[in-house]
Design a protein around this motif. Structure first.
Motif, mmCIF file in Angstrom:
data_model
loop_
_atom_site.group_PDB
_atom_site.id
_atom_site.type_symbol
_atom_site.label_atom_id
_atom_site.label_comp_id
_atom_site.label_asym_id
_atom_site.label_seq_id
_atom_site.Cartn_x
_atom_site.Cartn_y
_atom_site.Cartn_z
ATOM 1 N N ASP A 131 14.881 -9.019 -12.330
ATOM 2 C CA ASP A 131 15.520 -10.272 -12.258
ATOM 3 C C ASP A 131 16.578 -10.406 -11.341
ATOM 4 N N MET A 132 17.285 -9.528 -11.004
ATOM 5 C CA MET A 132 18.434 -9.352 -10.218
ATOM 6 C C MET A 132 18.329 -9.076 -8.632
ATOM 7 N N ALA A 133 16.788 -8.904 -8.436
ATOM 8 C CA ALA A 133 16.431 -8.485 -6.947
ATOM 9 C C ALA A 133 16.736 -10.048 -6.251
ATOM 10 N N PRO A 134 17.148 -9.828 -5.104
ATOM 11 C CA PRO A 134 17.619 -11.260 -4.054
ATOM 12 C C PRO A 134 15.951 -11.525 -3.687
ATOM 13 N N PRO A 135 16.073 -12.785 -3.357
ATOM 14 C CA PRO A 135 14.659 -13.372 -2.643
ATOM 15 C C PRO A 135 14.316 -12.504 -1.484
ATOM 16 N N GLY A 136 13.012 -12.271 -1.396
ATOM 17 C CA GLY A 136 12.707 -11.565 -0.279
ATOM 18 C C GLY A 136 12.630 -9.928 -0.675
ATOM 19 N N LEU A 185 7.590 -9.752 -5.181
ATOM 20 C CA LEU A 185 6.473 -10.649 -5.371
ATOM 21 C C LEU A 185 6.584 -11.370 -6.746
ATOM 22 N N GLU A 186 6.235 -12.446 -6.906
ATOM 23 C CA GLU A 186 6.172 -13.045 -8.082
ATOM 24 C C GLU A 186 4.520 -13.306 -8.563
ATOM 25 N N ARG A 187 4.018 -12.847 -9.618
ATOM 26 C CA ARG A 187 2.698 -13.124 -9.882
ATOM 27 C C ARG A 187 2.426 -14.561 -10.300
ATOM 28 N N GLY A 188 1.587 -15.023 -9.683
ATOM 29 C CA GLY A 188 1.182 -16.528 -9.671
ATOM 30 C C GLY A 188 1.972 -17.415 -9.132
ATOM 31 N N ILE A 189 3.090 -16.901 -8.465
ATOM 32 C CA ILE A 189 4.062 -17.678 -7.854
ATOM 33 C C ILE A 189 4.211 -17.472 -6.399
ATOM 34 N N ASP A 190 4.416 -15.970 -6.073
ATOM 35 C CA ASP A 190 4.882 -15.792 -4.525
ATOM 36 C C ASP A 190 4.552 -14.412 -4.241
ATOM 37 N N GLY A 191 3.242 -14.382 -3.361
ATOM 38 C CA GLY A 191 2.766 -13.189 -2.678
ATOM 39 C C GLY A 191 1.987 -12.440 -3.706
#
Lengths: 353, 353
Positions: A104-109, A112-118
């Motif tokens: 949760d503290m990982a910055p954008p980039g 990956l987010e399941r169902g959302i990002d990549g």
């Protein structure tokens, strides 16, 4: 298997027929029970949030899921165990945030987010996941467990809020939740045991099921058309804790006005760009002279899921019955994504335990 | 005795002759050694901050003081002990904040501030104070002890900053101090052992004594006319910690841009009202998606003074020699309040140990 996905170029979801996933080493295979729909799903559909998995021309939706372990595949899980998956996954090569259990503290980039990002989501008959990203839940949570993920975001937001006030004597008596969507209502219910008086802001006319829930929680409904956030403190009372779940950018700054001295406002909304005027001098001065804090908070990690599970167990049955308002089959996907003021949490049900 | 005060209707300080104070029960009498001048004193002179003691037509200035106990008056202090007084005092009847030793968390209207708001300051040959608001300091701090009060504000600001990041793994490597006044420079020196790289923002041309100090601290000077706060992260690197000591309201919001993910910006400036445009949507979104925090922080309490005393002991002699640039007698009050870019910390010396 059937999956609810959005195809490249489309802006509404549809049922697609794809191969069921096969678990890799360290992964279990789950049969999906339910998947909740939330605002982020609509942003994914609009294409304003996240992106498709690399190389695919579709994305399976869904990040609020409950599954039952179909094949432990050599992991410590047992067949038949109910689980809630977390959302974030490391990109190729992992990184320090995942290694120390704080995705949760990982910055954008850097995730990956399941169902959302990549990465594909969980809105399909089966899904796989590394066992380390699966949170076992009791069988009794088969229907309500889809609430664990959104609740985990609140657990984290409150943990950060309280830690920011931990070096002095702080006993919050009042909370203002901005937003009467499912996350706002869940937060209001979770705060019931923490504060003495709570308020929830929305812009709905009565009769309305969310206003009824707010009042049955013995909280006060604040109609933002009558009492804007800037006037909340004068009309009601300054809030020790403000929880923003509207994504309405002005609320981030107006929160300073709604806060009591030494209070904390925690922001969870993800607004688009929007330029507007603020009395930046006055707000800056009030932050300082009254020791106020504004915190941004996104996502959550395993510990927050574990704590959310305990919180879910404490929520009253009547509340849970009334917050999950609509259950659809995958084939009813069009209706499921229709939205509407009479709906609070809509779920797609793939199967039962 | 002689005191440096501002009279009703005046906007510059003068030496007045008044009766020496007599200590009440629980109070000690101090002979004043030195009193520092800071930006708040100028705000008091302008009448934009604080107010006169009730019933008096003058206010004695000064809140950064070192005194020597002249008469312990039955308190636990010993004659000859050097002390630094804290600033805040309870109004009639006291209140919970003072009772639990956290006057810094008292909201406006629930405290007096010596030399600032409703109470006389320490810029006089003698002053009295309840013993509980006096922090004993070593004899070696007779000349530099006036720095303990400003440093205590930084101790508190950093304590709040670190506590807000305490529930996850946070090891700040970089700090950006906004402002190269005495407080900014003291903070930069205090951060020397905390972070690996530090930056200090100002708007001065070389040659300049503050830029020399910044560089001798092995920090990087950032000229805000060349690199505004909004561009700091791109030109240099995102900062884990931003410390705002300019009182320039836009800096509060621009801090979000300068922060690294999971970073914290702590605000200490007290700007006037100022309405301007911000991209409030983008800033709100970045606060959330990058778990950033903005904290306001004002004043400090005894524990922070104690810690500041230890920090002062660790500052290098060359730094202390160069930060206190000007020492005047009370009769030179006009010169003392003249200001100028060659001055960093100006003090008025009433006597020596």
């Amino acid at each position: 298997m059937r999956a609810v996905a959005v195809k490249a170029g489309a802006s509404s979801p549809e049922v697609v027929e794809i191969d069921a996933p096969e678990p890799d080493d360290g992964e279990a295979l789950m049969r999906t029970l339910r998947v909740g729909i939330d605002g982020t799903d609509f942003e994914v559909l609009k294409g304003t949030h996240g992106g498709f998995p690399e190389g695919d021309d579709y994305q399976i939706l869904g990040h609020e899921a409950v599954g039952v372990v179909e094949d432990p595949n050599g992991t410590d899980l047992e067949e038949g165990q109910l689980v809630v998956p977390t959302i974030r996954r490391p990109p190729a090569g992992s990184n320090e945030y995942f290694e120390r259990g704080e995705p949760d503290m990982a910055p954008p980039g850097t995730y990956l987010e399941r169902g959302i990002d990549g990465a594909h989501g969980f809105m399909s008959e089966y899904f796989t996941s590394p066992a380390e990203y699966l949170v076992p839940i009791p069988a009794a949570f088969a229907e309500t467990g889809i609430l664990v993920e959104p609740m985990s975001n609140t657990v984290k937001a409150l943990e950060h809020s309280f830690s920011s006030r931990s070096v002095f004597d702080w006993n919050p008596e009042t909370a203002l939740v901005l937003g009467n969507g499912p996350l706002g209502l869940l937060t209001l219910a979770m705060l019931d045991s923490t504060v003495e008086r709570s308020y929830c802001l929305g812009r709905r006319d009565r009769p309305d099921p969310t206003i009824d829930i707010i009042e049955d929680l013995e909280a006060t409904y604040v109609d933002s058309r009558e009492t804007p956030v800037t006037e909340f403190a004068d009309v009601h009372e300054p809030a020790d804790l403000v929880y923003e779940a509207t994504g309405y950018a002005k609320h981030a700054y107006e929160t300073v006005d709604a806060l009591a001295p030494n209070g904390v406002g925690v922001l969870l909304g993800i607004p688009d760009d929007w330029t507007f005027e603020i009395d930046g001098g006055r707000l800056h001065r009030e932050l300082v002279l009254e020791n106020k804090a504004l915190l941004g908070s996104v996502n959550s990690h395993l510990r927050h899921f574990e704590s959310a599970k305990e919180s879910l167990d404490r929520l009253p049955d009547w509340f849970l019955d009334r917050i999950i308002t609509d259950v659809f089959t995958p084939e009813e996907v069009d209706q499921a994504f229709e939205g509407g003021d009479d709906r609070i949490k809509t779920v797609i049900e793939f199967g039962t335990r």
